[in-house]
Design a protein around this motif. Sequence first.
Motif, short mmCIF file in Angstrom:
data_model
loop_
_atom_site.label_atom_id
_atom_site.label_comp_id
_atom_site.label_asym_id
_atom_site.label_seq_id
_atom_site.Cartn_x
_atom_site.Cartn_y
_atom_site.Cartn_z
N LYS A 1 0.84 -1.04 0.09
CA LYS A 1 -0.07 0.02 0.02
C LYS A 1 0.84 1.33 -0.08
CE LYS A 1 -3.46 -0.19 -0.37
NZ LYS A 1 -4.29 -0.33 -1.68
N THR B 1 0.76 4.22 -2.83
CA THR B 1 0.58 5.66 -2.24
C THR B 1 1.14 6.23 -2.95
OG1 THR B 1 -0.88 4.76 -0.22
CG2 THR B 1 -0.27 6.87 -0.37
N LEU C 1 -7.15 9.01 -1.05
CA LEU C 1 -5.91 10.23 -1.34
C LEU C 1 -6.60 11.38 -1.96
CD1 LEU C 1 -3.13 11.19 -0.75
CD2 LEU C 1 -2.64 9.89 -3.24
N TRP D 1 0.99 6.94 -6.55
CA TRP D 1 -0.09 7.97 -6.90
C TRP D 1 0.12 9.36 -6.55
CZ3 TRP D 1 -3.49 4.69 -2.78
CH2 TRP D 1 -3.93 3.40 -3.44
N TYR E 1 -6.16 1.30 2.31
CA TYR E 1 -6.00 2.97 1.51
C TYR E 1 -6.26 2.69 -0.02
CZ TYR E 1 -5.13 7.90 2.08
OH TYR E 1 -5.28 9.08 2.14
#
Length: 356
Positions: A78, A82, A261, A85, A256
């Motif tokens: 994750k 993230t 986000l 991203w 998540y």
Amino acid sequence: MCRHFLSEEEDVIVQTGESTVMSWIRERELSFLERVTGNILKAGPMPKHVAFIMDGNRRFAQKTHVERQEGHSQGFEKLAETLRWCLNLGIHEVTVYAFSIENFKRSKEEVDGLMELARQKFSRLLTEQENLEKHGVCIRVLGDLTLLPTDLQQLIAKAVMATKAHNKCFLNVCFAYTSRHEIANAVKEMAWGVEQGLIKSSDVSDVLLGECLYSSNSPNPDLLIRTSGEVRLSDFLLWQTSYSCLVFQSVLWPEYSFWNLCEAVLQYQLSHRSLQKARDLHREDQALQQMEADRSCVAELLQHRGNGKPMDAQSRQKELLNYTASREERVRCFLNALQNKRDTFISDLSSQAVVA
């Protein structure tokens, strides 16, 4: 600190290794809908620096009836996602809470296990030097490394030195860290500067303290995100987040998503104007306080130097400008000396590292 906090930080430590490094260089495109959403968000003000308190790995493992280590593995993946991203959204600096000083209160067996895990992850980081250089990833480790085993200190230092010159994106790993310890250390650094004759006690200010923090090479986070529903900072970046947007989300860290986000970024955008106004007012207040402090010092100097004749306004202004310039030069030299001291510490540790 309560027992619950210690388990959270154990969750976090395992997220600072192989997947973290690979995440910056992994070639994975967003879906069409994600790209469209990202482009819409980027039409507004975007955070340049995001901090994460990654919480919920252990609860995720319990929830899904898997082994604790599998929860940690999901945390690896994750964080990797993230960070990818973040890059897709144009966020090029990320800070993560990896290992709290409070974790040393755990049993010796657990602490030794966590230290060994860190050794494995930072060793893996060193095998990725070519890709790190290709993508310009700079790894910084913020914390009191002297609290760690010597061999781990050396390994971390070697990893930091390997990426020091990179400047395209930054990953700050808070390790052997708490904010209170960081602030206390900054005070000690200023005291050292006074003892060494680099600065005067009158040069000490909250601005200077901020420049003595471990994070002095980074801008303060624009956005801080904590997962798992806990609404507290757990001694993380207390000084740096005074004017940051704080977002607490109920989702467990391994669950998540890109949309979580985006939600956090949208909350940042909605509060951006008020936060920016507060930051600007704070900077203005700091500048006024410094000017008043300089005027007070000049008045005291003139009194001691006084020949009984009053000084005209133009001469007093000239004295103030001269004093301000000399103070700024002292502070500049002190900060350079402090950075050199820290660089030498890391360089010496790195040179002592045993290559596996």
